[in-house]
Design a protein around this motif. Structure first.
Motif, mmCIF file in Angstrom:
data_model
loop_
_atom_site.group_PDB
_atom_site.id
_atom_site.type_symbol
_atom_site.label_atom_id
_atom_site.label_comp_id
_atom_site.label_asym_id
_atom_site.label_seq_id
_atom_site.Cartn_x
_atom_site.Cartn_y
_atom_site.Cartn_z
ATOM 1 N N GLY A 151 0.825 -1.197 0.000
ATOM 2 C CA GLY A 151 0.000 0.000 0.000
ATOM 3 C C GLY A 151 0.861 1.248 0.000
ATOM 4 N N ASN A 152 0.217 2.357 0.351
ATOM 5 C CA ASN A 152 0.952 3.617 0.400
ATOM 6 C C ASN A 152 1.886 3.629 1.611
ATOM 7 O OD1 ASN A 152 -0.682 4.145 2.602
ATOM 8 N ND2 ASN A 152 -1.973 5.623 1.543
ATOM 9 N N ALA A 153 2.602 4.717 1.794
ATOM 10 C CA ALA A 153 3.590 4.794 2.868
ATOM 11 C C ALA A 153 2.961 4.584 4.241
ATOM 12 C CB ALA A 153 4.317 6.141 2.825
ATOM 13 N N VAL A 154 1.764 5.095 4.440
ATOM 14 C CA VAL A 154 1.094 4.937 5.728
ATOM 15 C C VAL A 154 0.819 3.457 5.998
ATOM 16 C CG1 VAL A 154 -1.001 5.484 7.022
ATOM 17 C CG2 VAL A 154 0.089 7.243 5.638
ATOM 18 N N GLY A 179 5.993 -8.096 4.939
ATOM 19 C CA GLY A 179 4.571 -7.801 5.019
ATOM 20 C C GLY A 179 3.810 -8.179 3.758
ATOM 21 N N ARG A 180 2.518 -8.465 3.938
ATOM 22 C CA ARG A 180 1.638 -8.814 2.826
ATOM 23 C C ARG A 180 0.535 -7.779 2.670
ATOM 24 N NH1 ARG A 180 0.691 -15.338 3.191
ATOM 25 N NH2 ARG A 180 2.688 -15.882 2.285
ATOM 26 N N ARG A 181 0.145 -7.591 1.429
ATOM 27 C CA ARG A 181 -0.888 -6.617 1.090
ATOM 28 C C ARG A 181 -2.217 -6.976 1.757
ATOM 29 N NH1 ARG A 181 -1.455 -6.420 -4.905
ATOM 30 N NH2 ARG A 181 -2.159 -8.524 -4.546
ATOM 31 N N ASP A 182 -2.877 -5.977 2.300
ATOM 32 C CA ASP A 182 -4.223 -6.069 2.872
ATOM 33 C C ASP A 182 -4.338 -7.005 4.069
ATOM 34 O OD1 ASP A 182 -5.123 -4.335 0.862
ATOM 35 O OD2 ASP A 182 -5.627 -6.000 -0.465
ATOM 36 N N VAL A 183 -3.224 -7.569 4.540
ATOM 37 C CA VAL A 183 -3.325 -8.532 5.631
ATOM 38 C C VAL A 183 -2.519 -8.107 6.850
ATOM 39 C CG1 VAL A 183 -3.036 -10.949 6.281
ATOM 40 C CG2 VAL A 183 -3.638 -10.380 3.939
ATOM 41 N N THR A 184 -1.263 -7.763 6.656
ATOM 42 C CA THR A 184 -0.375 -7.492 7.782
ATOM 43 C C THR A 184 -0.897 -6.359 8.660
ATOM 44 O OG1 THR A 184 1.512 -8.212 6.457
ATOM 45 C CG2 THR A 184 2.008 -6.980 8.445
ATOM 46 N N ALA A 185 -1.333 -5.290 8.065
ATOM 47 C CA ALA A 185 -1.791 -4.135 8.848
ATOM 48 C C ALA A 185 -3.165 -4.352 9.465
ATOM 49 C CB ALA A 185 -1.806 -2.887 7.972
ATOM 50 N N ALA A 186 -3.954 -5.258 8.900
ATOM 51 C CA ALA A 186 -5.332 -5.430 9.362
ATOM 52 C C ALA A 186 -5.542 -6.693 10.206
ATOM 53 C CB ALA A 186 -6.273 -5.474 8.160
#
Length: 124
Positions: free
Chosen positions: A55-58, A89-96
């Motif tokens: 994703g973006n930097a955030v 990290g993985r898209r749409d998963v790690t942060a959520a």
């Protein structure tokens, strides 16, 4: 009970590239790469990375913060001295991902990397 291992952060590109020749353990929220350095240094090396696909930097920074905190909590007791680890990290998963689930993912990935039946690439 073993004393906690001291952690050092991997920063150089060559350190991350060396992990490509080690073991891999996909987890639900990230990919763990690990390798035995084969030296007498008992510290544990750990690195974190998220590509722009995350994703973006955030989003990338949030994912890396979560991975750093998980590593801080789990690796001192669960990692093997003399090994390097990279959490990717993985898209749409790690942060959520739910926090407790993310911690369980790290514990499980470490068990697979260090398991007796793990292949060099972790695809056992």
């Amino acid at each position: 009970m073993a004393s906690p291992a001291s952690l050092r952060v991997l920063k150089a590109r060559r350190q991350f590239l060396a992990l490509n020749h080690g073991r891999r353990a996909p987890a639900g929220s990230f990919l763990l790469q690990a390798r035995d350095r084969g030296d007498d240094d008992p510290t544990v090396g750990v690195g974190f990375t998220c590509s722009k696909k995350v994703g973006n930097a955030v989003a990338r920074n949030r994912a890396k913060r979560r991975l750093r905190e998980a590593a801080r909590l789990i690796l001192p007791r669960a990692a093997r001295p003399g090994w390097d680890y990279a959490l990717i990290g993985r898209r749409d998963v790690t942060a959520a991902r739910d926090w407790d689930t993310l911690l369980d993912d790290l514990r499980g990935a470490l068990a697979r990397v260090h398991g007796d039946k793990a292949s060099p690439r972790g695809n056992a």
